[in-house]
Design an enzyme around this catalytic site. Structure first.
Site, PDB file in Angstrom:
ATOM      1  N   THR A  59       0.626  -1.358  -0.017  1.00  0.00           N
ATOM      2  CA  THR A  59       0.025   0.040  -0.071  1.00  0.00           C
ATOM      3  C   THR A  59       0.860   1.354  -0.035  1.00  0.00           C
ATOM      4  O   THR A  59       0.911   2.076   0.951  1.00  0.00           O
ATOM      5  CB  THR A  59      -1.132  -0.205   1.188  1.00  0.00           C
ATOM      6  OG1 THR A  59      -0.071  -0.359   2.502  1.00  0.00           O
ATOM      7  CG2 THR A  59      -2.014  -0.927   1.075  1.00  0.00           C
TER       8      THR A  59
ATOM      9  N   THR B 127      -1.310  -2.635   5.525  1.00  0.00           N
ATOM     10  CA  THR B 127      -1.820  -1.551   6.419  1.00  0.00           C
ATOM     11  C   THR B 127      -2.557  -0.784   5.360  1.00  0.00           C
ATOM     12  O   THR B 127      -2.437  -0.179   4.424  1.00  0.00           O
ATOM     13  CB  THR B 127      -0.467  -0.710   6.959  1.00  0.00           C
ATOM     14  OG1 THR B 127       0.146  -1.638   7.330  1.00  0.00           O
ATOM     15  CG2 THR B 127      -0.973   0.638   7.537  1.00  0.00           C
TER      16      THR B 127
ATOM     17  N   CYS C  20       7.402   1.811   6.320  1.00  0.00           N
ATOM     18  CA  CYS C  20       6.083   1.566   7.111  1.00  0.00           C
ATOM     19  C   CYS C  20       6.122   3.241   7.794  1.00  0.00           C
ATOM     20  O   CYS C  20       5.103   3.712   7.499  1.00  0.00           O
ATOM     21  CB  CYS C  20       6.216   0.553   8.213  1.00  0.00           C
ATOM     22  SG  CYS C  20       6.013  -0.890   7.167  1.00  0.00           S
TER      23      CYS C  20
HETATM   24  N1  LIG Z   1       7.333  -4.408   5.656  1.00  0.00           N
HETATM   25  C1  LIG Z   1       6.890  -4.489   7.055  1.00  0.00           C
HETATM   26  O1  LIG Z   1       7.911  -4.534   7.791  1.00  0.00           O
HETATM   27  C2  LIG Z   1       5.464  -4.454   7.299  1.00  0.00           C
HETATM   28  C3  LIG Z   1       5.111  -4.864   8.528  1.00  0.00           C
HETATM   29  C4  LIG Z   1       3.696  -4.576   8.753  1.00  0.00           C
HETATM   30  C5  LIG Z   1       2.676  -4.380   7.847  1.00  0.00           C
HETATM   31  N2  LIG Z   1       3.182  -4.015   6.644  1.00  0.00           N
HETATM   32  C6  LIG Z   1       2.198  -3.719   5.500  1.00  0.00           C
HETATM   33  O2  LIG Z   1       2.040  -5.082   4.637  1.00  0.00           O
HETATM   34  C7  LIG Z   1       1.853  -4.605   3.499  1.00  0.00           C
HETATM   35  C8  LIG Z   1       2.754  -5.321   2.593  1.00  0.00           C
HETATM   36  O3  LIG Z   1       4.132  -4.767   2.922  1.00  0.00           O
HETATM   37  P1  LIG Z   1       5.413  -5.306   2.328  1.00  0.00           P
HETATM   38  O4  LIG Z   1       6.506  -4.844   2.811  1.00  0.00           O
HETATM   39  O5  LIG Z   1       5.542  -6.921   2.500  1.00  0.00           O
HETATM   40  O6  LIG Z   1       5.366  -5.313   0.644  1.00  0.00           O
HETATM   41  P2  LIG Z   1       6.375  -5.963  -0.430  1.00  0.00           P
HETATM   42  O7  LIG Z   1       6.365  -4.607  -1.353  1.00  0.00           O
HETATM   43  O8  LIG Z   1       7.494  -6.371   0.041  1.00  0.00           O
HETATM   44  O9  LIG Z   1       5.385  -7.263  -0.972  1.00  0.00           O
HETATM   45  C9  LIG Z   1       4.433  -6.876  -1.629  1.00  0.00           C
HETATM   46  C10 LIG Z   1       4.186  -8.030  -2.540  1.00  0.00           C
HETATM   47  O10 LIG Z   1       2.783  -8.139  -3.190  1.00  0.00           O
HETATM   48  C11 LIG Z   1       2.893  -8.672  -4.671  1.00  0.00           C
HETATM   49  N3  LIG Z   1       1.574  -8.130  -5.210  1.00  0.00           N
HETATM   50  C12 LIG Z   1       1.382  -7.055  -5.755  1.00  0.00           C
HETATM   51  N4  LIG Z   1      -0.140  -7.015  -6.206  1.00  0.00           N
HETATM   52  C13 LIG Z   1      -0.347  -8.461  -6.155  1.00  0.00           C
HETATM   53  C14 LIG Z   1      -1.646  -9.251  -6.624  1.00  0.00           C
HETATM   54  N5  LIG Z   1      -2.570  -8.603  -7.009  1.00  0.00           N
HETATM   55  N6  LIG Z   1      -1.552 -10.315  -6.503  1.00  0.00           N
HETATM   56  C15 LIG Z   1      -0.620 -11.200  -5.794  1.00  0.00           C
HETATM   57  N7  LIG Z   1       0.666 -10.678  -5.336  1.00  0.00           N
HETATM   58  C16 LIG Z   1       0.725  -8.987  -5.563  1.00  0.00           C
HETATM   59  C17 LIG Z   1       4.135  -7.852  -5.031  1.00  0.00           C
HETATM   60  O11 LIG Z   1       4.851  -8.480  -6.434  1.00  0.00           O
HETATM   61  C18 LIG Z   1       4.930  -7.958  -3.744  1.00  0.00           C
HETATM   62  O12 LIG Z   1       6.008  -9.052  -3.700  1.00  0.00           O
HETATM   63  C19 LIG Z   1       1.993  -3.100   3.279  1.00  0.00           C
HETATM   64  O13 LIG Z   1       0.533  -2.587   3.267  1.00  0.00           O
HETATM   65  C20 LIG Z   1       2.659  -2.689   4.593  1.00  0.00           C
HETATM   66  O14 LIG Z   1       2.205  -1.395   4.989  1.00  0.00           O
HETATM   67  C21 LIG Z   1       4.694  -3.885   6.356  1.00  0.00           C
HETATM   68  O1  LIG Z   2      14.380   4.250  19.029  1.00  0.00           O
HETATM   69  C1  LIG Z   2      14.158   4.047  17.826  1.00  0.00           C
HETATM   70  C2  LIG Z   2      13.984   2.922  17.194  1.00  0.00           C
HETATM   71  C3  LIG Z   2      13.879   2.769  15.786  1.00  0.00           C
HETATM   72  N1  LIG Z   2      14.448   3.866  14.972  1.00  0.00           N
HETATM   73  C4  LIG Z   2      14.269   3.820  13.664  1.00  0.00           C
HETATM   74  O2  LIG Z   2      13.074   3.661  13.026  1.00  0.00           O
HETATM   75  C5  LIG Z   2      12.953   2.990  12.053  1.00  0.00           C
HETATM   76  C6  LIG Z   2      11.962   1.773  11.941  1.00  0.00           C
HETATM   77  O3  LIG Z   2      12.476   0.595  12.929  1.00  0.00           O
HETATM   78  P1  LIG Z   2      11.744  -0.658  13.318  1.00  0.00           P
HETATM   79  O4  LIG Z   2      10.194  -0.143  13.907  1.00  0.00           O
HETATM   80  O5  LIG Z   2      12.443  -1.369  14.148  1.00  0.00           O
HETATM   81  O6  LIG Z   2      11.342  -1.351  11.989  1.00  0.00           O
HETATM   82  P2  LIG Z   2      10.008  -1.378  11.152  1.00  0.00           P
HETATM   83  O7  LIG Z   2      10.581  -2.979  10.241  1.00  0.00           O
HETATM   84  O8  LIG Z   2      10.019  -0.344  10.121  1.00  0.00           O
HETATM   85  O9  LIG Z   2       8.905  -1.620  11.986  1.00  0.00           O
HETATM   86  C7  LIG Z   2       7.842  -0.715  12.135  1.00  0.00           C
HETATM   87  O10 LIG Z   2       7.067  -0.817  11.011  1.00  0.00           O
HETATM   88  C8  LIG Z   2       6.397  -1.971  10.839  1.00  0.00           C
HETATM   89  C9  LIG Z   2       5.511  -1.725   9.546  1.00  0.00           C
HETATM   90  O11 LIG Z   2       4.288  -1.323   9.945  1.00  0.00           O
HETATM   91  C10 LIG Z   2       5.622  -2.403  12.186  1.00  0.00           C
HETATM   92  O12 LIG Z   2       5.115  -3.548  11.747  1.00  0.00           O
HETATM   93  C11 LIG Z   2       6.327  -2.466  13.166  1.00  0.00           C
HETATM   94  O13 LIG Z   2       5.669  -2.731  14.309  1.00  0.00           O
HETATM   95  C12 LIG Z   2       7.182  -1.151  13.256  1.00  0.00           C
HETATM   96  O14 LIG Z   2       8.085  -1.320  14.484  1.00  0.00           O
HETATM   97  C13 LIG Z   2      14.430   2.322  11.730  1.00  0.00           C
HETATM   98  O15 LIG Z   2      15.147   3.299  10.759  1.00  0.00           O
HETATM   99  C14 LIG Z   2      15.232   2.535  12.976  1.00  0.00           C
HETATM  100  O16 LIG Z   2      16.655   2.829  12.844  1.00  0.00           O
HETATM  101  C15 LIG Z   2      15.043   5.093  15.731  1.00  0.00           C
HETATM  102  O17 LIG Z   2      15.404   5.862  15.253  1.00  0.00           O
HETATM  103  N2  LIG Z   2      15.044   5.059  17.077  1.00  0.00           N
END
Ligand SMILES: NC(=O)c1ccc[n+]([C@@H]2O[C@H](COP(=O)([O-])OP(=O)(O)OC[C@H]3O[C@@H](n4cnc5c(N)ncnc54)[C@H](O)[C@@H]3O)[C@@H](O)[C@H]2O)c1
Ligand SMILES: O=c1ccn([C@@H]2O[C@H](COP(=O)(O)OP(=O)(O)O[C@H]3O[C@H](CO)[C@@H](O)[C@H](O)[C@H]3O)[C@@H](O)[C@H]2O)c(=O)[nH]1
Length: 424
Positions: A84, A123, A264
């Site tokens: 997203t 999200t 994120c």
């Molecule tokens: N990355 C994180 O740490 C994290 C954590 C929590 C929530 N989220 C949320 O989860 C969602 C996904 O994030 P992500 O980092 O995994 O994204 P990403 O870009 O790594 O993965 C998304 C995948 O979906 C595939 N895709 C797109 N359209 C598709 C379709 N119609 N059918 C099948 N596959 C399709 C893409 O090719 C890609 O591989 C976002 O909304 C993000 O905000 C991410």
């Molecule tokens: O005290 C802190 C902690 C983190 N960071 C920075 O914040 C960013 C995000 O870090 P972190 O939250 O550990 O990683 P993400 O994978 O982005 O995880 C966040 O974003 C995800 C996607 O939504 C959520 O699922 C998680 O709960 C949320 O922590 C990084 O650049 C860190 O270096 C700081 O600068 N100070």
């Protein structure tokens, strides 16, 4: 149970592998055929600790990837994990969500009488599951609501710790259109010892945005306090150490320095700002969280230049390119604006990261990439530490290789004394 995960990215693939580990039969639907081949071969397309082991254990057995949506309605639940990303105005691009929901609806239509739950793990702004996902599914099924239920099940994993976070969540939030749909979703987690919170769809969507906005606010707050402390000659880490001892505050996410990156926090705070403005609110605090985060990395370059004099022609080592440690992800990494500013000021950048150099090369092909921190530091006039990689904390004699020992710490990770490094 039978689970279909839509999207094999960070969230989709980690969730799929963990659901398989929890004893479920999982199919990943991923439109990128290269990722499909890698997943089926047991090779993770991304670096995430513990993921390779899970893929090796389950791929080809109870974890299979494919590109088509055929037969997904035979599974109990589809979990949408597509991206997203932000649109130009900061709002969330929901086109991938809409397209995935439409494809799922088309398959549900082919299998009348079989109950299927459509869950959103991506999200998404409040109202999306009900007004966009359910609408797109029901348009395809001809409005048949008997055979389908809707769930919003936000994901809270952190990159670099994704498998560990998924398997040990603080809570699992399940927002649902009705009890039956929520019960199916809850079953996915039955072998996990987790606190389950049941809510409505929009509340679950808002819990995710609010959690990220709050964590980002803690970081920007710490950065602002850090900037004030710096002017007063006070160590902000000592201050926040004391502040975080209050149980009401907690010591987590109070580390000042380079600011937050990743796919994120910046995106989700922007989306919340955009949503608030559309409904006539003035999100003053959330906008400040983003403002502080934008200026923070540039402050590092300014402090560096104060020490070294003009950066023109100077060799500057940038340690850390990933947005955080233990990942090769550089999305919104604070190194990106820092390198841009260094180049603008005429510096010769020598970068090092244990995992993320090849990703950064796609953005900055012309800077120098070193194979070790020592190489990047050799003859450098200054150094910026941008990522909290544990291996940087072990660096010591490598700094002796610098021409001038000017070290600006963006993450307070180095095991050197304050008199040797400059940090928040
Ligand atoms: N990355 C994180 O740490 C994290 C954590 C929590 C929530 N989220 C949320 O989860 C969602 C996904 O994030 P992500 O980092 O995994 O994204 P990403 O870009 O790594 O993965 C998304 C995948 O979906 C595939 N895709 C797109 N359209 C598709 C379709 N119609 N059918 C099948 N596959 C399709 C893409 O090719 C890609 O591989 C976002 O909304 C993000 O905000 C991410
Ligand atoms: O005290 C802190 C902690 C983190 N960071 C920075 O914040 C960013 C995000 O870090 P972190 O939250 O550990 O990683 P993400 O994978 O982005 O995880 C966040 O974003 C995800 C996607 O939504 C959520 O699922 C998680 O709960 C949320 O922590 C990084 O650049 C860190 O270096 C700081 O600068 N100070």
């Amino acid at each position: 149970m039978k689970i279909t995960v839509i999207g094999g990215g960070y969230v989709g693939l980690v969730s799929a592998a963990c659901f398989a580990e929890l004893g479920n039969h999982v199919t990943v639907i991923e439109i990128d055929s290269k990722k499909v081949d890698m997943i089926n071969a047991g090779v993770p397309p991304i670096y995430e600790k513990g993921l390779e082991e899970l893929l090796k254990k389950h791929s080809g057995k109870n974890l299979v990837a494919k590109s088509d949506y055929n037969d997904i309605s035979l599974s109990d639940i589809s979990v949408i994990c597509v991206g997203t990303p932000p649109l130009k105005d900061g709002s969330a691009n929901l086109s991938y969500i809409k397209s995935a929901a439409g494809s799922i609806g088309g398959e549900i239509k082919k299998n009348p009488g079989h109950y299927h739950v459509v869950a959103v793990k991506s999200t998404v702004p409040p109202g999306t599951t009900e007004n966009i996902v359910a609408k797109a599914v029901l348009e395809k099924t001809g409005g048949n609501q008997e055979d389908v239920g809707f769930v919003m099940n936000p994901e809270f994993l952190r990159e670099g710790l994704a498998v560990e976070d998924f398997m040990n969540p603080d809570r699992v939030v399940i927002g649902s259109s009705d009890e039956k749909a929520g019960d199916v979703a809850e079953k996915m987690y039955e072998n996990l010892c987790a606190r389950i919170l049941r809510t409505g769809l929009s509340a679950a969507e808002m819990i995710k945005y609010t959690s990220n906005a709050f964590l980002a606010t803690k970081i920007s707050f710490s950065n602002e306090i850090g900037n004030i402390c710096k002017k007063l000659g006070i160590d902000v880490y000592e201050v926040m150490g004391g502040v975080g001892m209050d149980k009401r505050i907690s010591p987590m996410f109070l580390n000042a320095g380079a600011g937050f990156g990743g796919s994120c926090f910046p995106k989700d705070v922007m989306a919340l700002v955009s949503l608030a403005e559309k409904i006539g609110e003035k999100p003053v605090l959330l906008k400040s969280v983003l403002d502080v985060n934008e200026t923070q990395p540039l402050k590092m370059v300014e402090i560096l230049e104060k020490q070294t004099g003009s950066l023109k022609g100077k060799k500057i080592a940038v340690l850390g390119l990933a947005f955080k440690d233990n990942t090769d992800d550089i999305r919104e990494s604070r190194s990106i604006p820092v390198i841009k500013e260094l180049i603008l000021r005429g510096a010769l950048v020598s970068a090092y990261d244990p995992l993320a150099s090849s990703e950064m090369r796609k953005i900055y092909p012309a800077i120098n990439y070193s194979n070790t921190a020592g190489d990047a530091l050799t003859d450098a006039d200054g150094c910026l530490v941008m990522t909290e990689w544990p291996e940087f904390s072990r660096l010591s004699s490598e700094f002796d290789l610098m021409k001038d020992r000017v070290i600006i710490e963006g993450r307070r990770i180095l095991d050197i004394t304050d008199s040797e490094g400059i940090c928040w």
